[in-house]
Structures are given as C-alpha cells and as structure tokens.
Motif scaffolding. Structure first.
Motif, PDB file in Angstrom:
ATOM      1  N   ALA A 239      16.918  73.901  11.536  1.00  0.00           N
ATOM      2  CA  ALA A 239      17.034  74.527  10.213  1.00  0.00           C
ATOM      3  C   ALA A 239      15.945  74.023   9.281  1.00  0.00           C
ATOM      4  CB  ALA A 239      18.417  74.237   9.634  1.00  0.00           C
ATOM      5  N   LEU A 240      15.683  72.714   9.308  1.00  0.00           N
ATOM      6  CA  LEU A 240      14.618  72.150   8.473  1.00  0.00           C
ATOM      7  C   LEU A 240      13.248  72.671   8.905  1.00  0.00           C
ATOM      8  CD1 LEU A 240      15.857  68.443   8.217  1.00  0.00           C
ATOM      9  CD2 LEU A 240      15.720  70.090   6.344  1.00  0.00           C
ATOM     10  N   THR A 241      13.077  72.833  10.210  1.00  0.00           N
ATOM     11  CA  THR A 241      11.791  73.302  10.725  1.00  0.00           C
ATOM     12  C   THR A 241      11.541  74.749  10.337  1.00  0.00           C
ATOM     13  OG1 THR A 241      11.891  71.755  12.592  1.00  0.00           O
ATOM     14  CG2 THR A 241      10.436  73.653  12.817  1.00  0.00           C
ATOM     15  N   LEU A 242      12.551  75.617  10.470  1.00  0.00           N
ATOM     16  CA  LEU A 242      12.382  77.014  10.059  1.00  0.00           C
ATOM     17  C   LEU A 242      12.119  77.118   8.569  1.00  0.00           C
ATOM     18  CD1 LEU A 242      12.535  79.677  11.766  1.00  0.00           C
ATOM     19  CD2 LEU A 242      13.396  77.645  12.951  1.00  0.00           C
ATOM     20  N   SER A 243      12.732  76.223   7.796  1.00  0.00           N
ATOM     21  CA  SER A 243      12.469  76.212   6.360  1.00  0.00           C
ATOM     22  C   SER A 243      11.015  75.852   6.091  1.00  0.00           C
ATOM     23  CB  SER A 243      13.399  75.215   5.664  1.00  0.00           C
ATOM     24  OG  SER A 243      13.117  75.123   4.284  1.00  0.00           O
ATOM     25  N   ALA A 244      10.479  74.899   6.843  1.00  0.00           N
ATOM     26  CA  ALA A 244       9.078  74.511   6.674  1.00  0.00           C
ATOM     27  C   ALA A 244       8.132  75.612   7.158  1.00  0.00           C
ATOM     28  CB  ALA A 244       8.801  73.215   7.429  1.00  0.00           C
ATOM     29  N   LEU A 245       8.516  76.315   8.230  1.00  0.00           N
ATOM     30  CA  LEU A 245       7.691  77.412   8.742  1.00  0.00           C
ATOM     31  C   LEU A 245       7.673  78.583   7.767  1.00  0.00           C
ATOM     32  CD1 LEU A 245       8.780  77.359  12.501  1.00  0.00           C
ATOM     33  CD2 LEU A 245       6.553  76.688  11.592  1.00  0.00           C
ATOM     34  N   ALA A 246       8.751  78.767   7.026  1.00  0.00           N
ATOM     35  CA  ALA A 246       8.847  79.749   5.936  1.00  0.00           C
ATOM     36  C   ALA A 246       8.387  81.140   6.355  1.00  0.00           C
ATOM     37  CB  ALA A 246       8.030  79.268   4.728  1.00  0.00           C
ATOM     38  N   PRO A 247       9.110  81.807   7.268  1.00  0.00           N
ATOM     39  CA  PRO A 247       8.692  83.142   7.732  1.00  0.00           C
ATOM     40  C   PRO A 247       8.535  84.138   6.589  1.00  0.00           C
ATOM     41  CG  PRO A 247      10.560  82.306   9.017  1.00  0.00           C
ATOM     42  CD  PRO A 247      10.396  81.384   7.859  1.00  0.00           C
ATOM     43  N   ARG A 248       7.455  84.914   6.667  1.00  0.00           N
ATOM     44  CA  ARG A 248       7.202  85.991   5.725  1.00  0.00           C
ATOM     45  C   ARG A 248       6.991  87.275   6.519  1.00  0.00           C
ATOM     46  NH1 ARG A 248       2.452  82.678   2.514  1.00  0.00           N
ATOM     47  NH2 ARG A 248       3.733  80.883   1.897  1.00  0.00           N
ATOM     48  N   VAL A 320       1.130  81.307  11.438  1.00  0.00           N
ATOM     49  CA  VAL A 320       1.863  80.045  11.377  1.00  0.00           C
ATOM     50  C   VAL A 320       1.897  79.445  12.785  1.00  0.00           C
ATOM     51  CG1 VAL A 320       4.001  78.915  10.626  1.00  0.00           C
ATOM     52  CG2 VAL A 320       3.345  81.108   9.629  1.00  0.00           C
ATOM     53  N   VAL A 321       1.777  78.117  12.859  1.00  0.00           N
ATOM     54  CA  VAL A 321       1.838  77.421  14.143  1.00  0.00           C
ATOM     55  C   VAL A 321       2.888  76.327  14.059  1.00  0.00           C
ATOM     56  CG1 VAL A 321       0.586  76.022  15.833  1.00  0.00           C
ATOM     57  CG2 VAL A 321      -0.605  77.867  14.607  1.00  0.00           C
ATOM     58  N   PHE A 322       3.752  76.288  15.073  1.00  0.00           N
ATOM     59  CA  PHE A 322       4.686  75.169  15.214  1.00  0.00           C
ATOM     60  C   PHE A 322       4.375  74.437  16.504  1.00  0.00           C
ATOM     61  CE2 PHE A 322       8.717  73.578  17.126  1.00  0.00           C
ATOM     62  CZ  PHE A 322       8.883  72.498  16.278  1.00  0.00           C
ATOM     63  N   VAL A 323       4.263  73.111  16.417  1.00  0.00           N
ATOM     64  CA  VAL A 323       4.061  72.277  17.599  1.00  0.00           C
ATOM     65  C   VAL A 323       5.318  71.449  17.799  1.00  0.00           C
ATOM     66  CG1 VAL A 323       2.622  70.568  18.743  1.00  0.00           C
ATOM     67  CG2 VAL A 323       1.583  72.166  17.115  1.00  0.00           C
ATOM     68  N   ARG A 343      -0.729  78.221   8.428  1.00  0.00           N
ATOM     69  CA  ARG A 343       0.214  77.143   8.159  1.00  0.00           C
ATOM     70  C   ARG A 343       0.570  76.421   9.452  1.00  0.00           C
ATOM     71  NH1 ARG A 343       2.610  81.500   5.822  1.00  0.00           N
ATOM     72  NH2 ARG A 343       4.672  81.264   6.806  1.00  0.00           N
ATOM     73  N   LEU A 344       0.554  75.089   9.406  1.00  0.00           N
ATOM     74  CA  LEU A 344       0.877  74.258  10.560  1.00  0.00           C
ATOM     75  C   LEU A 344       2.117  73.434  10.269  1.00  0.00           C
ATOM     76  CD1 LEU A 344      -2.667  72.749  11.386  1.00  0.00           C
ATOM     77  CD2 LEU A 344      -1.690  74.913  12.181  1.00  0.00           C
ATOM     78  N   VAL A 345       3.020  73.378  11.252  1.00  0.00           N
ATOM     79  CA  VAL A 345       4.174  72.483  11.195  1.00  0.00           C
ATOM     80  C   VAL A 345       4.284  71.822  12.559  1.00  0.00           C
ATOM     81  CG1 VAL A 345       6.673  72.282  10.906  1.00  0.00           C
ATOM     82  CG2 VAL A 345       5.390  73.931   9.516  1.00  0.00           C
ATOM     83  N   ALA A 346       4.362  70.496  12.581  1.00  0.00           N
ATOM     84  CA  ALA A 346       4.462  69.766  13.851  1.00  0.00           C
ATOM     85  C   ALA A 346       5.557  68.722  13.744  1.00  0.00           C
ATOM     86  CB  ALA A 346       3.134  69.106  14.199  1.00  0.00           C
ATOM     87  N   ASN A 347       6.382  68.641  14.787  1.00  0.00           N
ATOM     88  CA  ASN A 347       7.442  67.634  14.874  1.00  0.00           C
ATOM     89  C   ASN A 347       7.084  66.606  15.930  1.00  0.00           C
ATOM     90  OD1 ASN A 347       8.825  69.129  12.996  1.00  0.00           O
ATOM     91  ND2 ASN A 347      10.478  69.766  14.359  1.00  0.00           N
ATOM     92  N   TRP A 394       5.144  66.990  10.066  1.00  0.00           N
ATOM     93  CA  TRP A 394       3.950  67.187   9.236  1.00  0.00           C
ATOM     94  C   TRP A 394       3.760  68.668   8.979  1.00  0.00           C
ATOM     95  CZ3 TRP A 394      -1.395  68.443  11.139  1.00  0.00           C
ATOM     96  CH2 TRP A 394      -2.335  68.457  10.097  1.00  0.00           C
ATOM     97  N   SER A 395       3.621  69.040   7.711  1.00  0.00           N
ATOM     98  CA  SER A 395       3.359  70.418   7.314  1.00  0.00           C
ATOM     99  C   SER A 395       2.044  70.472   6.558  1.00  0.00           C
ATOM    100  CB  SER A 395       4.479  70.961   6.418  1.00  0.00           C
ATOM    101  OG  SER A 395       5.728  70.858   7.057  1.00  0.00           O
ATOM    102  N   HIS A 396       1.235  71.473   6.884  1.00  0.00           N
ATOM    103  CA  HIS A 396      -0.099  71.547   6.271  1.00  0.00           C
ATOM    104  C   HIS A 396      -0.598  72.986   6.282  1.00  0.00           C
ATOM    105  CE1 HIS A 396      -4.156  70.564   5.129  1.00  0.00           C
ATOM    106  NE2 HIS A 396      -4.656  71.006   6.275  1.00  0.00           N
ATOM    107  N   VAL A 397      -1.316  73.368   5.254  1.00  0.00           N
ATOM    108  CA  VAL A 397      -1.977  74.673   5.185  1.00  0.00           C
ATOM    109  C   VAL A 397      -3.481  74.441   5.314  1.00  0.00           C
ATOM    110  CG1 VAL A 397      -2.381  76.762   3.844  1.00  0.00           C
ATOM    111  CG2 VAL A 397      -0.174  75.579   3.693  1.00  0.00           C
TER     112      VAL A 397
END
Length: 398
Positions: A239-248, A320-323, A343-347, A394-397
């Motif tokens: 849930a936290l990851t999808l919030s960070a990915l913020a789909p549009r 958007v990229v999730f790792v 947008r990058l999000v990595a766990n 880590w979240s970054h644009v």
C-alpha cells in the motif's frame, strides 16, 4: 471541396431497415459494396451492391476492407460502432476524411430500457474477446452490470464463472436478439441457468449477489488474494509502495523483479487506462505472475522473462519504475539514463541494497524512508510484537 468519404459505417439492430435513419438508407442505396456479418446482410434487401460476408477471424475482414479503399463501401456492424464495437478498430486504420458513421441503438441502451436501469449507475462491459476474469475487480453485492458476450456458450461460461466466485445467487437476465422479432428474455440466476440453447446475439443483465470474496478498491489488497512462493511485497508495504508510485491515467509502469506480480497487478487495477510491464528473471515466477494477473482481471499485464538492465533495452519507455528485486549498481546507472520526469521507487531489505539506495539518495536527492512493521504474536500465554524485516524505500523523479 474535399471528396466524400469512401466508407460508411452503419450500426444495425435486429430490426434491420426499420431501425435505420434516412441517411443510413441512402448510403446503402449508393454503395457499390456492402460488407458485414451474414446475419446483418440477411436483414437488408438485395440491391445492386456487391455483398461481401465478413470473414472469421475479424482481423481478416479488416484487411479485406482496406483492400477496397476508394470504392464506395458500406460496413454493417452491431448497434453503436463506437461502444465496444468495430468502428473503433476501423477508424484507427483510416484517415478522418475517409469514413462516416451512423450509429444505431447500442445493446447497452436496449438492455437498460428493458431493465429500467440508469446507464450512469451500471457497469457496461464487452467480453466478446476478453476473459471473464475482467469482471473480478467489479464483483461486489449490489453491483449491476450489462455484459456483452460472444455467443450462447460464453453465457454458460459466465454463469459457471460467477458460481465459482461464490456469487451464483446473482440475478441474470439473458437477452437474445434485442430489438428484433426474435427477441427473448430469460430471468434466472447464475447457478440455476436453464439447460436450453441461447442464440447469438446474446447479452446479460447481471445484479451481483452472494458471499464470494470482494477485492477492495484501495491499494494493499489482501495477501491471500495472490498466489505466492513466499516472495511478495506484503500488504502494508505494498500500500505504501503504490502510494509512492502514484498512478496517473495512461501511465506505463516497469515492475522490475516482479516476484508474484502484486505491484504490477495492483497498479493496473487502479485504472483501465494504465499499462504495466513486469520483468522477472525466474521462469517459475513468470508463470506465477501470469496466473495471478489473469485470475484478478489484470490480464493486460505484460511479462518479460529476463534480468534487468539487459531485459529493459527494447521495452516501451516507462513513466514510472518500481524496483522490488535485482537492485544493483548497473541497474541504477541504467535507470538514471531514462527520460527526465520518470519517477523511480525502489524498495530494499538487505543491508547491501539499502547502501545502494542511501548512496543514490545522497547523490541525486529524492525521499528516503524506512518502514518497520510489527504484528502481534503469542509469547507463551501472552502476546508481544514480532517485527518484520525493515524496508528502505527511495523515491525520486529524474
């Protein structure tokens, strides 16, 4: 003065010429060629135009039609050509000045008129060539929907699918040949569908009832909604990851290290306009992702069997990229070459991966967050907190 379009798309109902407007009839009279399903061709009188039955598969007919370019041609289709209809496919292949369309009454409008349902409060879905699992995210008691189906056999498949989902008590109004002299309505439920033949064209008005599992609307669906070999992003972190990915709307996600496919699937469940590609190095997990996606109504998920960054070279660019796995200096270096605004999000769970994210954050900025979650667990006769591995995100644009 521009030339008149060579192609006219006419939406027909089961009442044939009686349901056509004057402009549609004039187009039919002027046409040199008329193409359409045999059923539609049988509903119009013989004329001077050459008749071409639309072949199976549908795509063969599209190519046959394109070969007629420039000759005055009418294509007969069902109802409204641009609501789960053939018009959309044809318009994509043609210039705007090449075609004109006269829509007929859509099957959805006809069903709503029979049921007394407001279309604005009814899910309308076409399943002529789509799997029944597309319904899964929408199945909740009280939901009313109109489902267009390929044929009578598909209707029986629909009833079986609903029963298997624990909602066999759902009311089902089967409608055949709506708007024509052969119109027939059958009131039943999914688990009591009568053993009779249903003829094409057929659709169903469905009101969901029963105690089957309902997928929540919010991100962080229950873990047991997914099959897993133990490797998955668990519900709170997901849930936290999808919030960070913020789909549009209309965005494309790369889900690197797909695991069980949970992130890519939940991304797609957020909106029908979204796209996602899961990249997974293990073949057994590729099969697991595919099974989860198909079962949960996210069959449009693209899955790539390979290792990042090598497997990323020929993919459509992401927004958007999730790792979630496979983090390495090489992968991070490759991701930094993606277009500005990605947008990058990595766990990360291991110390080594955490160190990579910490270094990237120090160099590039963004947001670095550590998530620690504990669940209550027995300690002898009492209870205490059992902590999961902390997750660094880590979240970054770019």
């Amino acid at each position: 003065m521009s030339e008149a379009p060579w192609l006219t798309i006419i939406g027909m109902g089961e009442d044939g010429l009686d349901g056509l407007c004057g402009a549609s009839r004039s187009a039919l009279e002027a046409a040199e060629i008329v193409m359409g399903p045999k059923r539609h061709l049988s509903l119009i009188p013989e004329g001077k135009a050459r008749r071409i039955p639309w072949p199976v598969p549908f795509s063969d007919g599209v190519e046959r039609l394109m070969a007629l370019r420039g000759q005055p041609t009418v294509v007969l289709v069902s109802g409204d050509p641009f609501w789960f209809g053939a018009g959309t496919t044809l318009a994509r292949r043609l210039g705007r000045n090449e075609w004109h369309a006269y829509p007929g009454r859509s099957a959805f409008s006809l069903v709503a008129a029979r049921m007394g349902w407001g279309l604005e409060a009814t899910l309308c879905i076409g399943l002529h060539a789509a799997p029944l699992s597309r319904l899964k995210p929408q199945l909740a008691p009280g939901r009313q929907m109109i489902v267009l189906l390929r044929d009578g056999a598909a209707l029986r498949d629909l009833a079986g699918y609903l029963a298997a989902q624990g909602i066999g008590a759902s009311s089902l109004t089967v409608m055949e040949s709506l708007g024509g002299p052969r119109e027939r309505l059958t009131e039943t439920t999914a688990d009591t569908l009568p053993d009779i033949a249903f003829s094409h064209p057929v659709c169903a008005a469905l009101r969901v009832a029963g105690d089957g599992a309902v997928l929540p609307l919010a991100s962080g669906r229950p873990d047991d909604a997914f099959d897993s070999d133990g490797v998955m992003t668990k519900r709170p972190v997901r849930a936290l990851t999808l919030s960070a990915l913020a789909p549009r709307p209309f965005e494309h996600l790369w889900d690197i290290g797909g695991g069980s496919g949970t992130i890519g699937i939940e991304w797609l469940l957020s909106d029908p306009s979204l796209r996602a590609t899961a990249i997974e190095p293990r073949g057994d997990r590729v099969a697991l992702i595919r099974a989860n996606a198909d079962r949960l109504g996210a069959d449009r998920l693209t899955i790539v069997h390979g290792t990042a960054p090598d497997a990323l070279e020929d993919l459509p660019a992401p927004d958007v990229v999730f790792v979630g796995g496979g983090l390495s200096p090489q992968l991070l270096a490759y991701l930094e070459t993606l277009p500005k605004g990605t947008r990058l999000v990595a766990n990360a769970v291991t110390l080594e991966s955490e160190a990579l994210l910490t270094a990237s954050h120090s160099r590039l900025g963004g947001e670095l967050m550590r998530v620690e979650i504990a669940h209550s667990a027995p300690i002898g006769p009492k209870r205490g907190w059992r902590s999961s591995f902390p997750v660094t995100q880590w979240s970054h644009v770019l």
